[in-house]
Design a protein around this motif. Structure first.
Motif, PDB file in Angstrom:
ATOM      1  N   UNK A 126      30.183  52.453  -6.487  1.00  0.00           N
ATOM      2  CA  UNK A 126      31.155  53.359  -6.500  1.00  0.00           C
ATOM      3  C   UNK A 126      30.928  54.643  -7.101  1.00  0.00           C
ATOM      4  N   UNK A 127      29.873  54.706  -7.727  1.00  0.00           N
ATOM      5  CA  UNK A 127      29.756  56.145  -8.446  1.00  0.00           C
ATOM      6  C   UNK A 127      29.269  57.135  -7.689  1.00  0.00           C
ATOM      7  N   UNK A 128      29.632  58.497  -8.122  1.00  0.00           N
ATOM      8  CA  UNK A 128      29.636  59.593  -7.169  1.00  0.00           C
ATOM      9  C   UNK A 128      28.062  59.924  -7.059  1.00  0.00           C
ATOM     10  N   UNK A 129      27.421  60.069  -8.275  1.00  0.00           N
ATOM     11  CA  UNK A 129      25.941  60.576  -8.259  1.00  0.00           C
ATOM     12  C   UNK A 129      25.176  59.491  -8.867  1.00  0.00           C
ATOM     13  N   UNK A 130      24.478  58.615  -7.961  1.00  0.00           N
ATOM     14  CA  UNK A 130      23.872  57.350  -8.614  1.00  0.00           C
ATOM     15  C   UNK A 130      22.525  57.792  -9.374  1.00  0.00           C
ATOM     16  N   UNK A 131      22.132  56.933 -10.343  1.00  0.00           N
ATOM     17  CA  UNK A 131      21.098  57.346 -11.154  1.00  0.00           C
ATOM     18  C   UNK A 131      19.790  57.537 -10.277  1.00  0.00           C
ATOM     19  N   UNK A 132      19.054  58.431 -10.663  1.00  0.00           N
ATOM     20  CA  UNK A 132      17.961  58.704  -9.895  1.00  0.00           C
ATOM     21  C   UNK A 132      16.506  58.200 -10.381  1.00  0.00           C
ATOM     22  N   UNK A 133      15.950  57.011  -9.749  1.00  0.00           N
ATOM     23  CA  UNK A 133      14.784  56.419 -10.302  1.00  0.00           C
ATOM     24  C   UNK A 133      13.694  57.406  -9.913  1.00  0.00           C
ATOM     25  N   UNK A 134      12.615  57.378 -10.951  1.00  0.00           N
ATOM     26  CA  UNK A 134      11.484  58.438 -10.725  1.00  0.00           C
ATOM     27  C   UNK A 134      10.691  58.295  -9.484  1.00  0.00           C
ATOM     28  N   UNK A 135      10.671  59.339  -8.773  1.00  0.00           N
ATOM     29  CA  UNK A 135      10.139  59.503  -7.493  1.00  0.00           C
ATOM     30  C   UNK A 135      11.074  59.636  -6.308  1.00  0.00           C
ATOM     31  N   UNK A 136      12.383  59.369  -6.752  1.00  0.00           N
ATOM     32  CA  UNK A 136      13.520  59.689  -5.743  1.00  0.00           C
ATOM     33  C   UNK A 136      14.199  60.830  -5.736  1.00  0.00           C
ATOM     34  N   UNK A 137      13.838  61.873  -6.528  1.00  0.00           N
ATOM     35  CA  UNK A 137      14.386  63.027  -6.930  1.00  0.00           C
ATOM     36  C   UNK A 137      14.620  63.677  -5.423  1.00  0.00           C
ATOM     37  N   UNK A 138      13.538  64.158  -4.465  1.00  0.00           N
ATOM     38  CA  UNK A 138      13.894  64.668  -3.335  1.00  0.00           C
ATOM     39  C   UNK A 138      14.294  63.957  -2.174  1.00  0.00           C
ATOM     40  N   UNK A 139      14.647  62.427  -2.539  1.00  0.00           N
ATOM     41  CA  UNK A 139      15.029  62.028  -1.369  1.00  0.00           C
ATOM     42  C   UNK A 139      16.521  62.132  -0.921  1.00  0.00           C
ATOM     43  N   UNK A 140      17.061  62.122   0.286  1.00  0.00           N
ATOM     44  CA  UNK A 140      18.238  62.340   0.538  1.00  0.00           C
ATOM     45  C   UNK A 140      19.276  61.353   0.164  1.00  0.00           C
ATOM     46  N   UNK A 144      19.528  54.170  -1.585  1.00  0.00           N
ATOM     47  CA  UNK A 144      18.711  53.281  -0.787  1.00  0.00           C
ATOM     48  C   UNK A 144      17.418  53.321  -1.731  1.00  0.00           C
ATOM     49  N   UNK A 145      16.988  54.657  -1.990  1.00  0.00           N
ATOM     50  CA  UNK A 145      15.608  54.599  -2.653  1.00  0.00           C
ATOM     51  C   UNK A 145      15.471  54.047  -4.042  1.00  0.00           C
ATOM     52  N   UNK A 146      16.853  54.013  -4.820  1.00  0.00           N
ATOM     53  CA  UNK A 146      16.918  53.280  -5.975  1.00  0.00           C
ATOM     54  C   UNK A 146      16.451  51.954  -5.917  1.00  0.00           C
ATOM     55  N   UNK A 147      17.215  51.151  -4.646  1.00  0.00           N
ATOM     56  CA  UNK A 147      17.122  49.872  -4.406  1.00  0.00           C
ATOM     57  C   UNK A 147      15.494  49.603  -4.093  1.00  0.00           C
TER      58      UNK A 147
END
Length: 234
Positions: A126-140, A144-147
């Motif tokens: 439910x968080x608005x801005x999910x934590x960004x995994x290294x390498x997912x900075x440019x993903x829309x 899903x990239x985090x998982x």
């Protein structure tokens, strides 16, 4: 022609009187028949009552316990000394809550509200801005990239414990951890069928890289996350 019957022998002259006398005699006989009572010569009924001697109970003698009388109340002192209270009691002064016209009224705009930095846990779903995994900075779709990156990290660092293989232990370990406000991993907890499997799952999660922290309303918050790790023998 003269009658042959003697006039004195005429019975019909007193027939009413005879009828009344006969009726009285009959009624007397009937009444006597109703009132007639007979009694037996001997009385054959025994009206005495036998009492069984075995029913007699001996009532035990009870001994009355005499309780001693209560002690007499203590005698009152002959002389009552009056002690004067020399301590002074301070009276409580109740201040008035009414405002005075001389006091300066503070405007609401002048009051500064300090923001308290509270540690708030916001779930990953439910968080608005999910934590960004290294390498997912440019993903829309950063969620899903985090998982996807978490699954790759587990597969790359997975190592089945040798002691668990020898004992034939397998199963699923549920791992729960928190992505802190600085992006580090902390508060790792495990639940599984074996201690060796739990330790291996904790080792994999503790090797996660530092991430960009999740944000809620523009502020960094702690984000709890959980994932299962399956240990299955081939």
């Amino acid at each position: 022609m003269e009658p042959k019957k003697n006039p004195k022998a005429d019975l019909s002259k007193n027939s009413a009187l005879y009828f009344v006398i006969g009726l009285a005699v009959v009624m007397a006989l009937v009444y006597g028949a109703f009132e007639w009572k007979t009694y037996d010569d001997a009385n054959n009924y025994d009206i005495s009552m036998d009492v069984d001697d075995l029913l007699d109970e001996e009532v035990p003698m009870t001994e009355q316990i005499k309780t001693p009388p209560p002690p007499p109340p203590p005698a009152a002192p002959e002389i009552i000394e009056v002690v004067e209270d020399e301590e002074e009691v301070e009276e409580t002064v109740i201040e008035s809550t009414e405002t005075s016209q001389e006091e300066e009224i503070i405007e609401v705009e002048d009051v500064v509200v300090e923001e308290v930095d509270e540690d708030v846990d916001v779930p990953f779903s439910v968080i608005e801005d999910v934590p960004v995994f290294p390498g997912c900075e440019n993903e829309s779709d950063k969620r899903a990239c985090f998982n996807k990156m978490i699954q790759k990290h587990i597969a790359r660092n997975f190592r089945y414990p040798e002691i668990a293989q020898e004992m034939g232990i397998q199963g699923r370990v549920a791992v729960m951890f928190v992505i802190q406000k600085d992006g580090s991993i902390g508060n790792v907890r495990m639940r599984g069928p074996d201690k060796n499997l739990e330790q291996e799952a904790a080792r994999i999660i503790n090797k996660l890289p530092k991430m960009t922290p999740g944000k809620q309303r523009g502020r960094a918050v702690r984000v709890p996350f959980s994932i299962p790790i399956n240990f299955k023998l081939q």
